[in-house]
Design a protein around this motif. Structure first.
Motif, PDB file in Angstrom:
ATOM      1  N   GLY A 262      40.508  43.374  43.893  1.00  0.00           N
ATOM      2  CA  GLY A 262      39.484  44.168  44.383  1.00  0.00           C
ATOM      3  C   GLY A 262      39.612  44.094  45.764  1.00  0.00           C
ATOM      4  N   PRO A 263      38.443  43.945  45.997  1.00  0.00           N
ATOM      5  CA  PRO A 263      37.991  44.117  47.603  1.00  0.00           C
ATOM      6  C   PRO A 263      38.178  42.313  47.759  1.00  0.00           C
ATOM      7  CG  PRO A 263      35.828  44.141  46.956  1.00  0.00           C
ATOM      8  CD  PRO A 263      36.818  44.963  45.792  1.00  0.00           C
TER       9      PRO A 263
ATOM     10  N   LYS B 193      44.947  46.802  36.226  1.00  0.00           N
ATOM     11  CA  LYS B 193      45.012  48.053  35.982  1.00  0.00           C
ATOM     12  C   LYS B 193      45.960  49.369  36.999  1.00  0.00           C
ATOM     13  CE  LYS B 193      39.980  48.319  35.257  1.00  0.00           C
ATOM     14  NZ  LYS B 193      39.362  48.367  35.135  1.00  0.00           N
TER      15      LYS B 193
ATOM     16  N   GLY C 290      39.697  47.411  43.058  1.00  0.00           N
ATOM     17  CA  GLY C 290      38.822  47.497  41.545  1.00  0.00           C
ATOM     18  C   GLY C 290      37.527  47.866  41.478  1.00  0.00           C
TER      19      GLY C 290
ATOM     20  N   GLU D 187      38.370  35.724  34.854  1.00  0.00           N
ATOM     21  CA  GLU D 187      38.951  35.440  33.523  1.00  0.00           C
ATOM     22  C   GLU D 187      39.917  34.768  33.784  1.00  0.00           C
ATOM     23  OE1 GLU D 187      40.153  39.582  32.414  1.00  0.00           O
ATOM     24  OE2 GLU D 187      41.659  38.148  32.056  1.00  0.00           O
TER      25      GLU D 187
ATOM     26  N   MET E 147      33.139  38.109  43.852  1.00  0.00           N
ATOM     27  CA  MET E 147      32.598  37.677  42.673  1.00  0.00           C
ATOM     28  C   MET E 147      32.829  37.365  41.511  1.00  0.00           C
ATOM     29  SD  MET E 147      29.455  39.184  42.653  1.00  0.00           S
ATOM     30  CE  MET E 147      28.374  38.043  41.260  1.00  0.00           C
ATOM     31  N   ALA E 148      33.551  36.302  41.687  1.00  0.00           N
ATOM     32  CA  ALA E 148      34.173  35.354  40.869  1.00  0.00           C
ATOM     33  C   ALA E 148      33.802  33.869  41.498  1.00  0.00           C
ATOM     34  CB  ALA E 148      35.509  35.584  40.761  1.00  0.00           C
TER      35      ALA E 148
ATOM     36  N   GLY F 126      25.553  43.912  43.947  1.00  0.00           N
ATOM     37  CA  GLY F 126      25.616  45.103  44.354  1.00  0.00           C
ATOM     38  C   GLY F 126      27.001  45.616  44.889  1.00  0.00           C
TER      39      GLY F 126
HETATM   40  O1  48F Z   1      35.731  43.035  40.757  1.00  0.00           O
HETATM   41  P1  48F Z   1      36.582  43.227  41.834  1.00  0.00           P
HETATM   42  O2  48F Z   1      36.826  44.415  42.749  1.00  0.00           O
HETATM   43  O3  48F Z   1      36.426  41.777  42.442  1.00  0.00           O
HETATM   44  P2  48F Z   1      35.925  41.101  43.667  1.00  0.00           P
HETATM   45  O4  48F Z   1      36.834  41.578  44.587  1.00  0.00           O
HETATM   46  O5  48F Z   1      34.532  42.122  44.211  1.00  0.00           O
HETATM   47  C1  48F Z   1      33.686  42.448  43.533  1.00  0.00           C
HETATM   48  C2  48F Z   1      32.963  44.035  44.016  1.00  0.00           C
HETATM   49  O6  48F Z   1      34.350  44.917  43.884  1.00  0.00           O
HETATM   50  C3  48F Z   1      32.186  44.264  42.825  1.00  0.00           C
HETATM   51  C4  48F Z   1      30.341  43.658  43.966  1.00  0.00           C
HETATM   52  C5  48F Z   1      29.993  43.608  44.881  1.00  0.00           C
HETATM   53  O7  48F Z   1      30.276  44.459  45.440  1.00  0.00           O
HETATM   54  O8  48F Z   1      29.756  42.908  43.074  1.00  0.00           O
HETATM   55  O9  48F Z   1      31.888  44.013  41.685  1.00  0.00           O
HETATM   56  O10 48F Z   1      34.631  40.518  43.874  1.00  0.00           O
HETATM   57  O11 48F Z   1      37.893  43.670  41.070  1.00  0.00           O
HETATM   58  C6  48F Z   1      38.931  42.353  40.206  1.00  0.00           C
HETATM   59  C7  48F Z   1      39.543  43.322  40.142  1.00  0.00           C
HETATM   60  O12 48F Z   1      40.485  41.895  38.651  1.00  0.00           O
HETATM   61  C8  48F Z   1      40.748  42.803  38.377  1.00  0.00           C
HETATM   62  C9  48F Z   1      40.417  43.933  37.921  1.00  0.00           C
HETATM   63  O13 48F Z   1      41.179  44.955  37.541  1.00  0.00           O
HETATM   64  C10 48F Z   1      39.912  44.216  39.128  1.00  0.00           C
HETATM   65  O14 48F Z   1      40.650  45.079  39.740  1.00  0.00           O
HETATM   66  N1  48F Z   1      41.486  42.191  36.580  1.00  0.00           N
HETATM   67  C11 48F Z   1      40.750  41.085  36.250  1.00  0.00           C
HETATM   68  N2  48F Z   1      41.365  40.182  35.395  1.00  0.00           N
HETATM   69  C12 48F Z   1      42.706  40.324  35.612  1.00  0.00           C
HETATM   70  C13 48F Z   1      42.484  41.812  36.769  1.00  0.00           C
HETATM   71  C14 48F Z   1      44.021  39.680  34.911  1.00  0.00           C
HETATM   72  N3  48F Z   1      43.425  39.539  34.405  1.00  0.00           N
HETATM   73  N4  48F Z   1      44.836  39.878  35.695  1.00  0.00           N
HETATM   74  C15 48F Z   1      44.696  41.207  36.478  1.00  0.00           C
HETATM   75  N5  48F Z   1      44.186  41.550  36.821  1.00  0.00           N
END
Ligand code: 48F
Length: 262
Positions: A34-35, A57, A62, A177, A228-229, A240
């Motif tokens: 993700g970003p 994916k 993300g 996760e 977000m984690a 958002g």
């Molecule tokens: O959710 P995600 O975009 O993470 P982020 O960098 O960004 C959050 C924002 O997109 C948005 C927001 C705000 O602006 O709230 O939601 O925190 O990307 C997380 C990526 O992790 C992959 C999932 O497919 C996604 O592409 N992912 C999740 N669990 C696993 C995983 C896993 N166990 N193994 C591999 N990939």
């Protein structure tokens, strides 16, 4: 020249084998493209670190592709727009300190720059656990347990493979996760206010954006949380389709890990 399918197959097997084998030990293994994960990957790889990124994916990106509710524009704030602008993403001032950009341009540029900087990306690979060891008297995350996403989706009982790393970045987004798995399987205390995963709260963009950066930290020896984690593990809010916090979180994790790696 007549094309030979066996040479094509041989090329794929040989190249992928070398890439995978070279990633058996990396400096930083990132879970989630993700970003925040892509930004961290770009900055670490640019600094010369050996980085592998695992994404469940097929595509990197993300939650960035779809803007808000599939209206594919994203918003960033004045203080973070440089992260995308420096990579060549065109930004447009909307009002005061708000800027907009095309979600697809932002996602593809970040993905491309992370790859071109040297990040080895393993898409269609799911991280199902971490490897853990006792190092100098304390438990530490020392690797990732990975499996093929189609294996996971089909629910097949196939054992995973493992890669080693000095640091993991947990960038799995709202679900945290991998951190959840770490906590479920081990009797450990996290570097969060409660010592455990606190869970995400509802929407409050203003607080959430600052918190995302603040909460980006080494949540357990060897494991950073970003994006977000970081907020979900620390009990903060969601924000958002405003992405400044995600970008700055990736930059912060990269900077701290880079310093720790020396
Ligand atoms: O959710 P995600 O975009 O993470 P982020 O960098 O960004 C959050 C924002 O997109 C948005 C927001 C705000 O602006 O709230 O939601 O925190 O990307 C997380 C990526 O992790 C992959 C999932 O497919 C996604 O592409 N992912 C999740 N669990 C696993 C995983 C896993 N166990 N193994 C591999 N990939």
């Amino acid at each position: 020249m007549s094309l030979n399918e066996k040479i094509i197959t041989d090329a794929i097997i040989t190249e992928f084998y070398h890439k995978f084998r070279d990633c058996l030990d990396v400096d930083v293994a990132i879970v989630g493209a993700g970003p925040s994960g892509m930004t961290a990957a770009y900055h670490l790889a640019k600094a010369g670190r050996k980085v592998a990124m695992f994404e469940r994916k097929l595509s990197m990106g993300g939650g960035m592709w779809g803007g808000g509710m599939t209206w594919n524009t994203i918003v960033v704030q004045e203080g973070s727009k440089h992260v995308l602008e420096d990579l060549g993403v065109p930004m447009k001032r909307y009002q005061d300190e708000y800027f907009t950009c095309d979600a697809v341009a932002a996602t593809t540029t970040l993905a491309s720059q992370a790859c071109l900087a040297g990040t080895r990306v393993f898409n269609c690979v799911s991280v199902e656990d971490v490897a853990i060891r006792e190092v100098d008297g304390e438990k530490r995350v020392t690797g990732l347990v990975i499996n093929s996403s189609p294996v996971e989706m089909a629910g097949l009982h196939v054992d995973p493979l493992v890669i080693g790393c000095k640091y993991v970045i947990e960038a799995t987004g709202h679900d945290t996760e991998v951190l959840k798995t770490l906590c479920r399987k081990n009797d450990i205390k996290l570097n969060t206010p409660s010592g455990s995963i606190q869970g995400e709260q509802s929407m409050w963009a203003d607080v959430a954006e600052t918190d995302t950066v603040e909460n980006t930290c080494e949540v357990f020896p060897g494991m950073y949380v970003t994006g977000m984690a970081a907020n979900a593990s620390h009990g903060s809010y969601r924000m958002g389709p405003i992405f400044g916090g995600m970008l700055l979180s990736g930059v912060k994790a990269a900077k701290e890990i880079n310093e720790k790696l020396g």
